[in-house]
Design a protein around this motif. Structure first.
Motif, PDB file in Angstrom:
ATOM      1  N   ASP A 187      38.504  30.006  27.994  1.00  0.00           N
ATOM      2  CA  ASP A 187      37.756  29.835  26.752  1.00  0.00           C
ATOM      3  C   ASP A 187      38.143  28.786  26.063  1.00  0.00           C
ATOM      4  N   GLY A 188      39.222  27.911  26.752  1.00  0.00           N
ATOM      5  CA  GLY A 188      39.896  26.806  26.026  1.00  0.00           C
ATOM      6  C   GLY A 188      41.077  26.978  25.393  1.00  0.00           C
ATOM      7  N   TYR A 189      41.640  28.386  25.092  1.00  0.00           N
ATOM      8  CA  TYR A 189      42.813  28.681  24.464  1.00  0.00           C
ATOM      9  C   TYR A 189      44.127  28.355  25.526  1.00  0.00           C
ATOM     10  N   VAL A 190      45.195  28.144  24.881  1.00  0.00           N
ATOM     11  CA  VAL A 190      46.260  28.112  25.692  1.00  0.00           C
ATOM     12  C   VAL A 190      46.701  29.240  26.429  1.00  0.00           C
ATOM     13  N   SER A 191      46.991  29.154  27.529  1.00  0.00           N
ATOM     14  CA  SER A 191      47.250  30.236  28.498  1.00  0.00           C
ATOM     15  C   SER A 191      48.718  30.203  28.882  1.00  0.00           C
ATOM     16  N   GLU A 192      49.218  29.134  29.864  1.00  0.00           N
ATOM     17  CA  GLU A 192      50.406  29.039  30.312  1.00  0.00           C
ATOM     18  C   GLU A 192      50.799  28.006  31.089  1.00  0.00           C
ATOM     19  N   ALA A 193      51.792  27.676  31.459  1.00  0.00           N
ATOM     20  CA  ALA A 193      52.122  26.529  32.284  1.00  0.00           C
ATOM     21  C   ALA A 193      51.970  26.913  33.721  1.00  0.00           C
ATOM     22  N   SER A 194      52.123  25.775  34.722  1.00  0.00           N
ATOM     23  CA  SER A 194      51.796  26.028  36.051  1.00  0.00           C
ATOM     24  C   SER A 194      52.435  27.099  36.769  1.00  0.00           C
ATOM     25  N   GLY A 195      53.748  27.312  36.073  1.00  0.00           N
ATOM     26  CA  GLY A 195      54.848  28.430  36.625  1.00  0.00           C
ATOM     27  C   GLY A 195      55.471  28.892  35.434  1.00  0.00           C
ATOM     28  N   GLU A 196      55.050  28.797  34.275  1.00  0.00           N
ATOM     29  CA  GLU A 196      56.043  29.547  33.116  1.00  0.00           C
ATOM     30  C   GLU A 196      55.098  29.910  32.019  1.00  0.00           C
ATOM     31  N   ASN A 197      55.578  30.937  31.321  1.00  0.00           N
ATOM     32  CA  ASN A 197      54.851  31.192  29.964  1.00  0.00           C
ATOM     33  C   ASN A 197      55.226  30.357  28.927  1.00  0.00           C
ATOM     34  N   ILE A 198      54.346  30.141  27.867  1.00  0.00           N
ATOM     35  CA  ILE A 198      54.605  29.321  26.475  1.00  0.00           C
ATOM     36  C   ILE A 198      54.924  30.016  25.386  1.00  0.00           C
ATOM     37  N   PHE A 199      55.825  29.465  24.681  1.00  0.00           N
ATOM     38  CA  PHE A 199      56.125  29.899  23.314  1.00  0.00           C
ATOM     39  C   PHE A 199      56.097  28.716  22.349  1.00  0.00           C
ATOM     40  N   MET A 200      55.540  28.873  21.118  1.00  0.00           N
ATOM     41  CA  MET A 200      55.567  27.936  19.902  1.00  0.00           C
ATOM     42  C   MET A 200      56.531  28.636  18.955  1.00  0.00           C
ATOM     43  N   VAL A 201      56.932  27.603  18.158  1.00  0.00           N
ATOM     44  CA  VAL A 201      57.635  28.113  16.864  1.00  0.00           C
ATOM     45  C   VAL A 201      57.198  27.330  15.663  1.00  0.00           C
ATOM     46  N   LYS A 202      56.518  27.888  14.651  1.00  0.00           N
ATOM     47  CA  LYS A 202      56.130  27.179  13.295  1.00  0.00           C
ATOM     48  C   LYS A 202      56.395  28.058  12.305  1.00  0.00           C
ATOM     49  N   ASN A 203      57.277  27.187  11.435  1.00  0.00           N
ATOM     50  CA  ASN A 203      57.692  27.946  10.235  1.00  0.00           C
ATOM     51  C   ASN A 203      58.961  29.032  10.464  1.00  0.00           C
TER      52      ASN A 203
END
Ligand code: PMP
Length: 304
Positions: A187-203
């Motif tokens: 659907d075009g949303y962020v999923s994960e990296a080729s062999g890792e999960n992903i996190f983002m930090v905002k505020n």
């Protein structure tokens, strides 16, 4: 790769160079198999510890269940074999690869009575995305290949064949000069990296992608627990690539990659363009936990 001496194969220890299969091994042709990646660390107090062995073994069996493969051992036997392969190779710190696959027998798509085979190997393996990446962050690029749709390759299984998708993404971005591929879902949303999960930090708040199109990472789970214990809010939800571009911090988690900061995505600097303060705090506690320096996480360790 650094060879060890022995490999556990179908219940026996065999010499590293003799752990071979026939070219008509079913999984080699069609990719229906499952694997695990586990790490064992040297602990500060002496001795080694396997990180979250029980969870890895459980996921190994769940992956096989999704694929309708019956592992011919109990979870306790696989746990014991994992400890045995580390001891047999006298390894202090290592990466362990468990694999279940269909052997040779019938050819064609329908694996009627091909034997279910299990192998466990362990060898020394340093920082997957480099020591420099762990402290200074890596450069990532969004791949043009989408992550599998959940109804084609079910992403809760660590299916051997499904990793062609990760390999194509990784190759694409490495040949363009980046360290790691970030993949979007169908659907075009962020999923994960080729062999890792992903996190983002905002505020000061953390977001990680929800479980829809990703592997349920054990490092992801550990990081969520560490963040909760630090009273940092973590939500699991869908987000977009432009949210990543404007994040204060981004980091990847995985058994191999551990907690790796991302300093740049698609040529946009993330935050200050270096490891961010929340990433650093979590990373430090993660390494304390795996190396046996964090009593509150002792239950994650199988000391050997
Ligand atoms: N996503 C994918 C596609 C992976 O291959 C991995 C590595 N197993 C992860 C996420 C991270 O999972 P874990 O933290 O359990 O290693």
């Amino acid at each position: 790769m650094k060879k060890s001496e022995k490999i556990w194969m179908d219940g026996k220890l065999v010499a590293w160079d003799e752990a071979n299969v026939h070219v008509l091994t079913h999984t080699l042709h069609y990719g229906l198999g499952a694997f695990e990646g586990i790490r064992c660390y040297a602990t500060d107090g002496g001795g080694s510890a396997i990180f979250r062995l029980g969870e890895h073994t459980k996921r190994f069996f769940e992956s096989a269940k999704i694929l309708q493969i019956d592992i011919p051992y109990s979870e306790a036997e696989v746990d014991k074999a994992t400890v045995d392969i580390i001891k047999a190779n006298k390894l202090e710190e290592c990466y362990i690869r468990s694999l279940v696959f269909l052997g040779d027998g019938a050819m064609g798509i329908f694996p009627k009575d091909n034997p279910v085979r299990v192998a466990l190997a362990a060898w020394e393996w340093g920082a997957y995305l480099g020591e420099d990446g762990l402290s200074n962050g890596i450069r990532a690029k969004v791949s043009s290949f989408a992550r599998h749709h959940v109804n084609s390759a079910m992403t809760k299984s660590k299916t051997t064949g499904a990793y062609f998708n990760s390999i194509l993404s990784k190759r694409e971005v490495v040949s363009a000069g980046y360290d790691e591929a970030i993949m979007l879902d169908t659907d075009g949303y962020v999923s994960e990296a080729s062999g890792e999960n992903i996190f983002m930090v905002k505020n000061g708040r953390i977001k990680t992608t929800s479980l829809t199109s990703i592997l349920k990472g054990i490092t992801r789970d550990s990081v969520m627990r560490i963040a909760a214990d630090l009273e940092i809010e973590v939500t699991e939800q869908r987000f977009t690539r432009d949210e990543l571009y404007t994040a204060d911090e981004v980091f990847l988690t995985g058994t191999a990659a551990e907690v790796t900061p991302v300093r740049e995505i698609d040529d946009r600097k993330i935050g200050a363009g270096k490891r961010g303060p929340i990433t650093e705090r979590i990373q430090k506690i993660y390494f304390d936990a795996v190396k046996g320096r964090a009593p509150q996480y002792e239950s994650w360790l199988t000391r050997i």
